[in-house]
Design a protein around this motif. Structure first.
Motif, PDB file in Angstrom:
ATOM      1  N   LEU A  86      42.647  33.824  33.949  1.00  0.00           N
ATOM      2  CA  LEU A  86      42.530  32.986  35.077  1.00  0.00           C
ATOM      3  C   LEU A  86      43.051  33.868  36.243  1.00  0.00           C
ATOM      4  CD1 LEU A  86      42.923  30.294  36.599  1.00  0.00           C
ATOM      5  CD2 LEU A  86      45.472  30.303  36.055  1.00  0.00           C
ATOM      6  N   VAL A 138      40.416  34.459  39.717  1.00  0.00           N
ATOM      7  CA  VAL A 138      40.705  34.076  41.073  1.00  0.00           C
ATOM      8  C   VAL A 138      40.719  35.245  41.901  1.00  0.00           C
ATOM      9  CG1 VAL A 138      42.561  33.429  42.402  1.00  0.00           C
ATOM     10  CG2 VAL A 138      42.091  32.094  40.355  1.00  0.00           C
ATOM     11  N   GLY A 182      39.949  31.495  30.716  1.00  0.00           N
ATOM     12  CA  GLY A 182      40.639  31.575  31.831  1.00  0.00           C
ATOM     13  C   GLY A 182      39.870  32.194  32.986  1.00  0.00           C
ATOM     14  N   VAL A 223      38.811  27.684  40.223  1.00  0.00           N
ATOM     15  CA  VAL A 223      40.195  27.761  41.003  1.00  0.00           C
ATOM     16  C   VAL A 223      39.846  28.419  42.336  1.00  0.00           C
ATOM     17  CG1 VAL A 223      42.470  28.229  41.371  1.00  0.00           C
ATOM     18  CG2 VAL A 223      41.494  27.369  39.292  1.00  0.00           C
ATOM     19  N   PHE A 226      37.828  29.536  34.530  1.00  0.00           N
ATOM     20  CA  PHE A 226      38.626  28.437  35.207  1.00  0.00           C
ATOM     21  C   PHE A 226      39.052  28.988  36.472  1.00  0.00           C
ATOM     22  CE2 PHE A 226      43.053  26.357  35.841  1.00  0.00           C
ATOM     23  CZ  PHE A 226      42.438  25.338  36.089  1.00  0.00           C
ATOM     24  N   GLY A 227      39.339  30.297  36.466  1.00  0.00           N
ATOM     25  CA  GLY A 227      39.896  30.985  37.674  1.00  0.00           C
ATOM     26  C   GLY A 227      38.813  31.079  38.490  1.00  0.00           C
ATOM     27  N   LEU A 282      44.959  33.602  28.445  1.00  0.00           N
ATOM     28  CA  LEU A 282      44.276  32.527  29.246  1.00  0.00           C
ATOM     29  C   LEU A 282      44.784  32.590  30.717  1.00  0.00           C
ATOM     30  CD1 LEU A 282      42.765  29.634  29.242  1.00  0.00           C
ATOM     31  CD2 LEU A 282      45.131  28.594  28.813  1.00  0.00           C
ATOM     32  N   LEU A 283      46.147  32.907  30.861  1.00  0.00           N
ATOM     33  CA  LEU A 283      46.535  33.275  32.103  1.00  0.00           C
ATOM     34  C   LEU A 283      45.809  34.514  32.831  1.00  0.00           C
ATOM     35  CD1 LEU A 283      48.613  32.369  34.511  1.00  0.00           C
ATOM     36  CD2 LEU A 283      50.567  33.567  33.306  1.00  0.00           C
TER      37      LEU A 283
END
Length: 257
Positions: free
Chosen positions: A28, A32, A219, A226, A222-223, A24-25
């Motif tokens: 992300l 990004v 991730g 973000v 979501f990234g 997940l990280l």
């Protein structure tokens, strides 16, 4: 293989939680800054398992996300022709390293992984750019590819020296992103072949690698959300600083009592 055999045992749930959180990280970060999923996954999983085990879990998420990045670009065929010598070198180096290096290098592999992460983090934080003249590509490309393959076979990380080399070619932004996707995709499949021949990438592990794709994609999405709300350069510095710390820990862990 001791860590991954736990996936079939009663204590599989804690390990699956670690895998989920890690990917997940990692997803992300890729969402990004556009890169870093394999590197982050290897760095974090390297804290709880051997690099070979971590690399086997990386195969499916890395293959899917990097193929996605590769196919989204506009100049696949020209880049493939230009980068073919490096890509052949990656395949040859990865398979040769997997076949020739001893299998009892667990401690050394963790130290090597840490060293690779440290080097990548320093290059990223220092914003090092090495220009590669066109006249050098004929011999530099296969040499860089072979070196990247050998590093990949030991550490599961395929950014050194391929990423600095690709940055040095002077590609525009879109071509660079696609070139990175191409190099990472070839590295992933070469690593998968090496781990399969070695017996590390087995059906049960492959199933868990498919499972890791779910948090990776979550991730990434979501990234991307973000990224529109923060400065990517700030996040990139945080990313490299985190890699620096993890790389230092992995490098020094074998010397700790």
């Amino acid at each position: 293989m001791e860590t991954l055999t736990r996936l079939l045992g009663a204590d599989a749930l804690p390990l699956l939680f670690v895998i989920s959180a890690t990917f997940l990280l990692a997803g992300l970060v890729k969402g990004v800054v556009g890169l870093g999923l394999p590197t982050v996954a290897m760095a974090l999983l390297g804290l709880v398992m051997t690099p070979a085990e971590a690399a086997s879990l990386l195969i499916v998420p890395s293959a899917v996300t990097n193929a996605w990045q590769l196919l989204a670009g506009p100049n696949f065929r020209p880049l493939l022709r230009r980068l073919r010598p490096m890509l052949v070198g990656i395949c040859a180096g990865t398979l040769a390293g997997g076949a020739m290096l001893p299998r009892d290098l667990t401690g050394y592999a963790s130290t090597a992984l840490g060293a690779a992460l440290l080097l990548y983090a320093v290059i990223g934080l220092a914003a090092v750019r090495v220009a590669v003249p066109a006249r050098m590509e004929a011999w530099a490309a296969p040499a860089v590819g072979a070196a990247t393959g050998l590093v990949t076979s030991v550490t599961g990380v395929f950014v050194i020296p391929a990423v600095p080399y690709l940055h040095g070619l002077g590609l525009d932004k879109e071509d660079l992103v696609q070139a990175l996707g191409l190099a990472f995709t070839v590295s992933t499949f070469s690593l998968a072949a090496s781990l399969t021949l070695d017996g590390t990438f087995r059906p049960a592990v492959a199933a868990t690698s498919f499972y890791a794709l779910i948090p990776s994609l979550a991730g990434m999405f979501f990234g991307q959300w973000v990224r529109s709300r923060i400065r990517p350069e700030v996040f990139r510095k945080i990313f490299f600083a985190g890699l620096l710390a993890l790389g230092a820990h992995l490098s020094l862990r074998s010397f700790m009592p």
